[in-house]
Design an enzyme around this catalytic site. Sequence first.
Site, PDB file in Angstrom:
ATOM      1  N   LYS A  41      23.117-126.845  36.641  1.00 37.32           N
ATOM      2  CA  LYS A  41      23.743-126.357  37.845  1.00 37.32           C
ATOM      3  C   LYS A  41      23.159-127.005  39.089  1.00 37.32           C
ATOM      4  O   LYS A  41      23.747-126.969  40.169  1.00 37.32           O
ATOM      5  CB  LYS A  41      23.509-124.839  37.970  1.00 37.32           C
ATOM      6  CG  LYS A  41      24.042-124.026  36.824  1.00 37.32           C
ATOM      7  CD  LYS A  41      23.589-122.564  36.986  1.00 37.32           C
ATOM      8  CE  LYS A  41      23.920-121.766  35.745  1.00 37.32           C
ATOM      9  NZ  LYS A  41      23.168-120.495  35.708  1.00 37.32           N
ATOM     10  N   GLY A  42      21.952-127.546  38.960  1.00 37.37           N
ATOM     11  CA  GLY A  42      21.174-127.949  40.125  1.00 37.37           C
ATOM     12  C   GLY A  42      21.842-128.957  41.047  1.00 37.37           C
ATOM     13  O   GLY A  42      21.629-128.937  42.257  1.00 37.37           O
ATOM     14  N   ASP A 101      12.378-135.668  37.328  1.00 37.26           N
ATOM     15  CA  ASP A 101      11.000-135.213  37.132  1.00 37.26           C
ATOM     16  C   ASP A 101      10.386-135.965  35.949  1.00 37.26           C
ATOM     17  O   ASP A 101       9.822-137.043  36.118  1.00 37.26           O
ATOM     18  CB  ASP A 101      11.017-133.690  36.922  1.00 37.26           C
ATOM     19  CG  ASP A 101       9.622-133.093  36.875  1.00 37.26           C
ATOM     20  OD1 ASP A 101       8.650-133.859  36.858  1.00 37.26           O
ATOM     21  OD2 ASP A 101       9.501-131.863  36.832  1.00 37.26           O
ATOM     22  N   LYS A 129      10.352-137.457  41.671  1.00 31.23           N
ATOM     23  CA  LYS A 129       8.920-137.179  41.789  1.00 31.23           C
ATOM     24  C   LYS A 129       8.123-138.458  41.620  1.00 31.23           C
ATOM     25  O   LYS A 129       8.397-139.266  40.722  1.00 31.23           O
ATOM     26  CB  LYS A 129       8.497-136.138  40.757  1.00 31.23           C
ATOM     27  CG  LYS A 129       8.967-134.737  41.121  1.00 31.23           C
ATOM     28  CD  LYS A 129       8.234-133.685  40.327  1.00 31.23           C
ATOM     29  CE  LYS A 129       8.641-132.286  40.763  1.00 31.23           C
ATOM     30  NZ  LYS A 129       8.008-131.235  39.957  1.00 31.23           N
ATOM     31  N   PHE A 150       6.454-128.301  42.960  1.00 29.30           N
ATOM     32  CA  PHE A 150       7.652-127.539  42.593  1.00 29.30           C
ATOM     33  C   PHE A 150       8.436-127.211  43.858  1.00 29.30           C
ATOM     34  O   PHE A 150       7.916-126.587  44.777  1.00 29.30           O
ATOM     35  CB  PHE A 150       7.256-126.261  41.862  1.00 29.30           C
ATOM     36  CG  PHE A 150       8.448-125.528  41.317  1.00 29.30           C
ATOM     37  CD1 PHE A 150       9.065-125.953  40.148  1.00 29.30           C
ATOM     38  CD2 PHE A 150       8.970-124.437  41.989  1.00 29.30           C
ATOM     39  CE1 PHE A 150      10.184-125.295  39.655  1.00 29.30           C
ATOM     40  CE2 PHE A 150      10.088-123.765  41.492  1.00 29.30           C
ATOM     41  CZ  PHE A 150      10.689-124.207  40.333  1.00 29.30           C
ATOM     42  N   ASP A 157      16.413-124.396  41.836  1.00 33.19           N
ATOM     43  CA  ASP A 157      16.136-122.963  41.699  1.00 33.19           C
ATOM     44  C   ASP A 157      14.715-122.665  41.230  1.00 33.19           C
ATOM     45  O   ASP A 157      14.019-123.527  40.683  1.00 33.19           O
ATOM     46  CB  ASP A 157      17.094-122.335  40.687  1.00 33.19           C
ATOM     47  CG  ASP A 157      16.731-122.710  39.242  1.00 33.19           C
ATOM     48  OD1 ASP A 157      16.591-123.913  38.943  1.00 33.19           O
ATOM     49  OD2 ASP A 157      16.567-121.789  38.420  1.00 33.19           O
ATOM     50  N   ARG A 163      18.877-121.457  45.208  1.00 34.59           N
ATOM     51  CA  ARG A 163      19.753-122.632  45.172  1.00 34.59           C
ATOM     52  C   ARG A 163      20.540-122.770  46.472  1.00 34.59           C
ATOM     53  O   ARG A 163      20.991-123.863  46.828  1.00 34.59           O
ATOM     54  CB  ARG A 163      20.751-122.533  44.008  1.00 34.59           C
ATOM     55  CG  ARG A 163      20.124-122.600  42.622  1.00 34.59           C
ATOM     56  CD  ARG A 163      21.228-122.792  41.589  1.00 34.59           C
ATOM     57  NE  ARG A 163      20.834-122.450  40.232  1.00 34.59           N
ATOM     58  CZ  ARG A 163      20.251-123.296  39.376  1.00 34.59           C
ATOM     59  NH1 ARG A 163      19.966-124.515  39.758  1.00 34.59           N
ATOM     60  NH2 ARG A 163      19.956-122.916  38.155  1.00 34.59           N
TER      61      ARG A 163
HETATM   62  C1  PRP Z   1      16.454-129.484  36.217  1.00 30.84           C
HETATM   63  C2  PRP Z   1      17.068-130.422  37.215  1.00 30.84           C
HETATM   64  C3  PRP Z   1      17.321-131.679  36.422  1.00 30.84           C
HETATM   65  C4  PRP Z   1      16.219-131.674  35.399  1.00 30.84           C
HETATM   66  C5  PRP Z   1      15.135-132.629  35.815  1.00 30.84           C
HETATM   67  O1  PRP Z   1      17.466-128.836  35.521  1.00 30.84           O
HETATM   68  O2  PRP Z   1      18.263-129.884  37.741  1.00 30.84           O
HETATM   69  O3  PRP Z   1      18.559-131.644  35.758  1.00 30.84           O
HETATM   70  O4  PRP Z   1      15.706-130.326  35.340  1.00 30.84           O
HETATM   71  O5  PRP Z   1      14.034-132.575  34.974  1.00 30.84           O
HETATM   72  P1  PRP Z   1      13.570-133.754  34.022  1.00 30.84           P
HETATM   73  O6  PRP Z   1      13.611-135.040  34.804  1.00 30.84           O
HETATM   74  O7  PRP Z   1      12.148-133.358  33.698  1.00 30.84           O
HETATM   75  O8  PRP Z   1      14.431-133.775  32.808  1.00 30.84           O
HETATM   76  P2  PRP Z   1      17.310-127.398  34.844  1.00 30.84           P
HETATM   77  O9  PRP Z   1      17.031-127.553  33.388  1.00 30.84           O
HETATM   78  O10 PRP Z   1      16.321-126.582  35.615  1.00 30.84           O
HETATM   79  O11 PRP Z   1      18.742-126.773  34.979  1.00 30.84           O
HETATM   80  P3  PRP Z   1      19.544-126.406  36.303  1.00 30.84           P
HETATM   81  O12 PRP Z   1      20.031-127.704  36.891  1.00 30.84           O
HETATM   82  O13 PRP Z   1      20.657-125.554  35.804  1.00 30.84           O
HETATM   83  O14 PRP Z   1      18.621-125.674  37.254  1.00 30.84           O
END
Ligand code: PRP
Length: 176
Positions: A41-42, A101, A129, A150, A157, A163
């Site tokens: 969703k992010g 990340d 990051k 963070f 979120d 969000r």
């Molecule tokens: C988060 C963010 C990215 C991912 C990045 O998604 O939105 O999609 O993690 O992390 P990475 O580079 O370590 O893979 P999340 O799983 O929190 O879902 P969301 O988007 O629904 O919040």
Amino acid sequence: MHEGVEKILVSEEVVQHRIDGLAKEILVKGEDNIMIVVLLKGALVFAADLFRRMPVMLDLECLNVSSYHGGMESSGVVKFLDTTMPNFDGKRVIVVDDIYDTGLTMKSVCDKIQNSGALSVESCVLLAKDKKHDVDYEPDYVGFTIGDEFVVGYGLDYQGKYRNLPYIGVLSEDAI
Ligand code: PRP
């Protein structure tokens, strides 16, 4: 400042201005066959602002993927939650995410799309990051490079909340 937020890392104005630049960077490489793929969703908020700055014919798709599961650290496992995938045939796919990340999410998604008939696959993230990533991959378009902290807001979120903040912020310890 909103409750629970200790400091604003990237202001609303700075975010919006950078997105102008990102849209131009993408379009200068070509305007044809573009398909924006939003990672839910992010990336919802970022993608909505980004693709409205791209005045060309394009397709929009969303993928429901999850790696953080609401917490503060990547679980190390990317879950694809959709039962069907869009048709990527012949498309210049731009995968849009809020944050890079560990890199696992973007790398997994791009690999999957590349193996599904896309003409090409590029990635665009609002935040990356500044750390050693777990995968051998770098996003094609990066809005801002941030420290290994963070952050919430503008789609990002903490336990499903924050969000809707219009800026990128850091939570206070009390809020965690
Ligand atoms: C988060 C963010 C990215 C991912 C990045 O998604 O939105 O999609 O993690 O992390 P990475 O580079 O370590 O893979 P999340 O799983 O929190 O879902 P969301 O988007 O629904 O919040």
